[in-house]
Write a protein that holds these residues in place. Structure first.
Motif, PDB file in Angstrom:
ATOM      1  N   LEU A  29       0.822  -1.205   0.000  1.00  0.00           N
ATOM      2  CA  LEU A  29       0.000   0.000   0.000  1.00  0.00           C
ATOM      3  C   LEU A  29       0.858   1.258   0.000  1.00  0.00           C
ATOM      4  CD1 LEU A  29      -2.597  -1.102   2.691  1.00  0.00           C
ATOM      5  CD2 LEU A  29      -2.894  -1.119   0.214  1.00  0.00           C
ATOM      6  N   GLU A  30       0.729   2.037  -1.051  1.00  0.00           N
ATOM      7  CA  GLU A  30       1.413   3.329  -1.094  1.00  0.00           C
ATOM      8  C   GLU A  30       0.395   4.386  -0.674  1.00  0.00           C
ATOM      9  OE1 GLU A  30       3.431   3.939  -4.775  1.00  0.00           O
ATOM     10  OE2 GLU A  30       4.500   2.016  -4.629  1.00  0.00           O
ATOM     11  N   THR A  31       0.258   4.519   0.632  1.00  0.00           N
ATOM     12  CA  THR A  31      -0.810   5.346   1.181  1.00  0.00           C
ATOM     13  C   THR A  31      -0.561   6.835   1.022  1.00  0.00           C
ATOM     14  OG1 THR A  31       0.248   5.122   3.335  1.00  0.00           O
ATOM     15  CG2 THR A  31      -1.552   3.613   2.846  1.00  0.00           C
ATOM     16  N   GLY A  32       0.623   7.181   0.561  1.00  0.00           N
ATOM     17  CA  GLY A  32       0.918   8.596   0.373  1.00  0.00           C
ATOM     18  C   GLY A  32       0.003   9.267  -0.625  1.00  0.00           C
ATOM     19  N   ASP A  33      -0.606   8.492  -1.512  1.00  0.00           N
ATOM     20  CA  ASP A  33      -1.464   9.067  -2.546  1.00  0.00           C
ATOM     21  C   ASP A  33      -2.729   9.698  -1.981  1.00  0.00           C
ATOM     22  OD1 ASP A  33       0.319   8.340  -4.470  1.00  0.00           O
ATOM     23  OD2 ASP A  33      -0.777   6.561  -5.125  1.00  0.00           O
ATOM     24  N   TRP A  34      -3.222   9.206  -0.868  1.00  0.00           N
ATOM     25  CA  TRP A  34      -4.489   9.742  -0.359  1.00  0.00           C
ATOM     26  C   TRP A  34      -4.339  10.485   0.969  1.00  0.00           C
ATOM     27  CZ3 TRP A  34      -5.158   7.363   4.266  1.00  0.00           C
ATOM     28  CH2 TRP A  34      -4.737   6.031   4.403  1.00  0.00           C
ATOM     29  N   LEU A  72       7.308   9.936   2.359  1.00  0.00           N
ATOM     30  CA  LEU A  72       5.945  10.350   2.008  1.00  0.00           C
ATOM     31  C   LEU A  72       5.251   9.392   1.039  1.00  0.00           C
ATOM     32  CD1 LEU A  72       6.543  14.193   1.769  1.00  0.00           C
ATOM     33  CD2 LEU A  72       5.440  12.915   3.617  1.00  0.00           C
ATOM     34  N   LYS A  73       5.988   8.451   0.489  1.00  0.00           N
ATOM     35  CA  LYS A  73       5.375   7.441  -0.370  1.00  0.00           C
ATOM     36  C   LYS A  73       4.452   6.535   0.451  1.00  0.00           C
ATOM     37  CE  LYS A  73       6.899   4.034  -3.832  1.00  0.00           C
ATOM     38  NZ  LYS A  73       8.114   3.415  -4.415  1.00  0.00           N
ATOM     39  N   PHE A  74       4.793   6.384   1.733  1.00  0.00           N
ATOM     40  CA  PHE A  74       4.050   5.460   2.581  1.00  0.00           C
ATOM     41  C   PHE A  74       3.366   6.137   3.770  1.00  0.00           C
ATOM     42  CE2 PHE A  74       7.249   2.987   0.404  1.00  0.00           C
ATOM     43  CZ  PHE A  74       6.477   1.978  -0.146  1.00  0.00           C
ATOM     44  N   CYS A  75       3.753   7.349   4.086  1.00  0.00           N
ATOM     45  CA  CYS A  75       3.118   8.060   5.201  1.00  0.00           C
ATOM     46  C   CYS A  75       1.647   8.283   4.882  1.00  0.00           C
ATOM     47  CB  CYS A  75       3.811   9.405   5.423  1.00  0.00           C
ATOM     48  SG  CYS A  75       2.918  10.475   6.570  1.00  0.00           S
ATOM     49  N   LYS A  76       0.765   7.892   5.816  1.00  0.00           N
ATOM     50  CA  LYS A  76      -0.667   8.065   5.583  1.00  0.00           C
ATOM     51  C   LYS A  76      -1.227   9.268   6.323  1.00  0.00           C
ATOM     52  CE  LYS A  76      -1.443   4.374   8.939  1.00  0.00           C
ATOM     53  NZ  LYS A  76      -1.979   3.024   9.119  1.00  0.00           N
ATOM     54  N   GLY A  77      -0.368  10.027   6.965  1.00  0.00           N
ATOM     55  CA  GLY A  77      -0.808  11.267   7.596  1.00  0.00           C
ATOM     56  C   GLY A  77      -1.634  11.082   8.847  1.00  0.00           C
TER      57      GLY A  77
END
Ligand code: SF4
Ligand code: SF4
Length: 100
Positions: A29-34, A72-77
């Motif tokens: 999961l590359e959660t950085g997108d959302w 930030l590719k994987f950080c989901k904030g």
């Protein structure tokens, strides 16, 4: 597992959340997108204690030499790192304020 250095691969890039018996990644999961907000480290406050690394759910805080920052590719904030940082060195900033 030691702390991830800047430029090294996040654990999700090498092991993924689910893998088959042969080690093939089935979900990464590359959660950085959302992400709607991102952690920003105030470098002069960070003492490189690494506590944020321990608490980050996807283990995406990386060692940048003198301080830590999020991959930030994987950080989901989620903001857990900002909440747990004993030096209050991390602020969560809205994604709309960044150009990339
Ligand atoms: S928890 Fe805070 S002070 Fe410690 S390494 Fe992370 S950002 Fe720096
Ligand atoms: S906001 Fe959440 S996912 Fe991103 S670095 Fe902090 S703890 Fe990790």
């Amino acid at each position: 597992m030691g702390f991830i250095k800047e430029g090294e691969k996040c654990i999700f890039e090498t092991e993924a959340a689910w893998s088959d018996a042969k080690g093939n990644k089935m979900l990464c999961l590359e959660t950085g997108d959302w992400r709607t907000s991102r952690p920003v480290v105030i470098q002069k406050k960070c003492n490189a204690c690494g506590i944020c690394v321990s608490f980050c759910p996807p283990q995406c805080m990386v060692d940048d030499g003198d301080y830590y920052k999020a991959n930030l590719k994987f950080c989901k904030g989620c903001g857990v790192c900002a909440t747990e940082c004993p030096k209050k060195a991390i602020t969560m900033e809205p994604e709309g304020g960044f150009s990339e």
